[in-house]
Design an enzyme around this catalytic site. Structure first.
Site, PDB file in Angstrom:
ATOM      1  N   THR A 119       0.814  -1.216   0.000  1.00  0.00           N
ATOM      2  CA  THR A 119       0.000   0.000   0.000  1.00  0.00           C
ATOM      3  C   THR A 119       0.845   1.263   0.000  1.00  0.00           C
ATOM      4  OG1 THR A 119      -1.528   1.295   1.362  1.00  0.00           O
ATOM      5  CG2 THR A 119      -0.091  -0.196   2.523  1.00  0.00           C
ATOM      6  N   TYR A 143      -2.194   0.393   9.724  1.00  0.00           N
ATOM      7  CA  TYR A 143      -2.397  -0.319   8.461  1.00  0.00           C
ATOM      8  C   TYR A 143      -1.109  -0.291   7.632  1.00  0.00           C
ATOM      9  CZ  TYR A 143      -3.881  -1.231   3.732  1.00  0.00           C
ATOM     10  OH  TYR A 143      -3.970  -1.739   2.465  1.00  0.00           O
TER      11      TYR A 143
END
Ligand code: UD1
Length: 328
Positions: A119, A143
């Site tokens: 990501t 995250y």
């Protein structure tokens, strides 16, 4: 083309199901492992679907053996940035610990290739207007950290074994299969395009703009929105690269330009032909102001050529899918 099977973890989810579909369309032998917590069985259009968890060592080992898997494409993860801020251990448990388990199973089974969903959140708040693959890695939410830890596990395992990998750092994924067969069905979705399309079809009362005081041209957050169909294609190019003997690599997946929240909402209004109910709200925890890909390396290394770099096409496909969900 390799004869081995391809295991797709999280293949019933939004991005994974588009990759399974594209793999199936090219005749590849694919098996999906998904715990169906956020995924949908009906989104898996090709190959077997096995319900289960990447943390289940016996199950994963059995699938790798029975399906003669030589490539794993690993999507299964939690992905909601604000939730990772309020519940970090959930993210480290699923995204990091379960990935470690999966990698151990891969090592034991002699899996050759690994494609990892990483990501743009690994960059945190980039120092310049673009995040390049060699920009500083400084996630500002759990995250991003949970995914970065997995990237590092992969890097170290590849150095210590024959495994080769491609880690793809996704920017903001949006849109759906242009033919409308599959799309994003996630309940309680948080992604801007999905939320805005839900409001456009009357499933939500309004859209909140989280933060209007960012140091951006219109004060709202800027992101690099990439069509899911182009992103899925990047996985197939990564597979070709590994099967051709290419080396391990980490690549950004974005178009290299961004849109603000207001620009996205205006496009939804234009495509839908009606104004959206919008309310301005405070900044959301964990959100960087601007996140845009330095997007050259993936073109150079994989020969990836995007076909849907067009906000109107992205929003149209997302809105068509939302209308389909509403009409049942
Ligand atoms: C998404 C991904 C994340 C990835 C990141 C890369 C998911 C669930 N999230 O997060 O995994 O690391 O892209 O950039 O897949 N916004 C609003 N109102 C809303 C929703 C969002 O104003 O109702 C704003 C946000 O504050 C942000 C922008 O829209 O500025 C994009 O947010 P969102 O679509 O939630 O994606 P990211 O948080 O960037």
């Amino acid at each position: 083309m390799s004869e081995g099977g391809i295991l797709v973890t999280g293949g019933a989810g939004y991005i994974g199901s588009h990759v399974v579909r594209q793999l199936g369309e090219t005749g590849r032998r694919v098996v999906t492992l998904d715990n169906l917590i956020t995924g949908f069985a009906e989104s898996v259009l090709y190959g077997d679907l096995i319900e289960g968890d990447t943390g289940d060592r016996e199950l994963v080992a059995r699938i790798l053996r029975q399906h003669d898997v030589d490539t794993v494409i690993h999507f299964a993860a939690h992905t909601v940035v604000p939730e990772s801020v309020s519940n970090p251990l959930k993210y480290y448990g699923n995204n990091t610990c379960n990935t470690r388990n999966l990698l151990e199973c891969c090592r034991d089974a002699g899996v050759k290739h690994f494609i990892f969903s990483s990501t743009a959140a690994v960059y945190g708040i980039p120092e310049s207007d673009r995040a390049w693959e060699d920009s500083p890695l400084a996630p500002i939410n759990a995250y991003g950290t949970s995914k970065l830890m997995s990237e590092w596990m992969l890097r170290d395992l590849a150095a210590a074994s024959d495994l080769r990998y491609v880690a793809l750092r996704y920017f903001n994924v949006a849109g759906c299969d242009p033919e409308g067969r599959i799309g994003q069905s996630t309940p309680n979705a948080t992604l801007l395009t999905k939320v805005a399309c839900e409001a456009a079809v009357g499933k939500r009362e309004k859209v909140y703009i989280f933060g209007t005081d960012y140091p951006t041209p219109d004060g709202t957050g800027v992101r690099d929105y990439i069509h899911v169909e182009d992103l899925a294609d990047a996985h197939l190019r990564a597979l070709d690269h590994l099967e051709a003997g290419g080396g391990s690599t980490v690549l950004n997946c974005g178009y290299g330009h961004g849109y603000s929240v207001r620009e996205v909402l205006e496009m939804v209004e234009k495509v839908n032909g009606a104004p959206l109910p919008v309310e301005e709200a405070p900044r959301r925890p964990g959100d960087p102001p601007v996140l845009i890909a330095g997007a050259d390396r993936i073109r150079e290394e994989l020969g990836w050529v995007p076909r849907y770099d067009d906000l109107e096409a992205i929003v149209s496909s997302a809105l068509n899918w939302e209308r389909k969900l509403v009409s049942g």
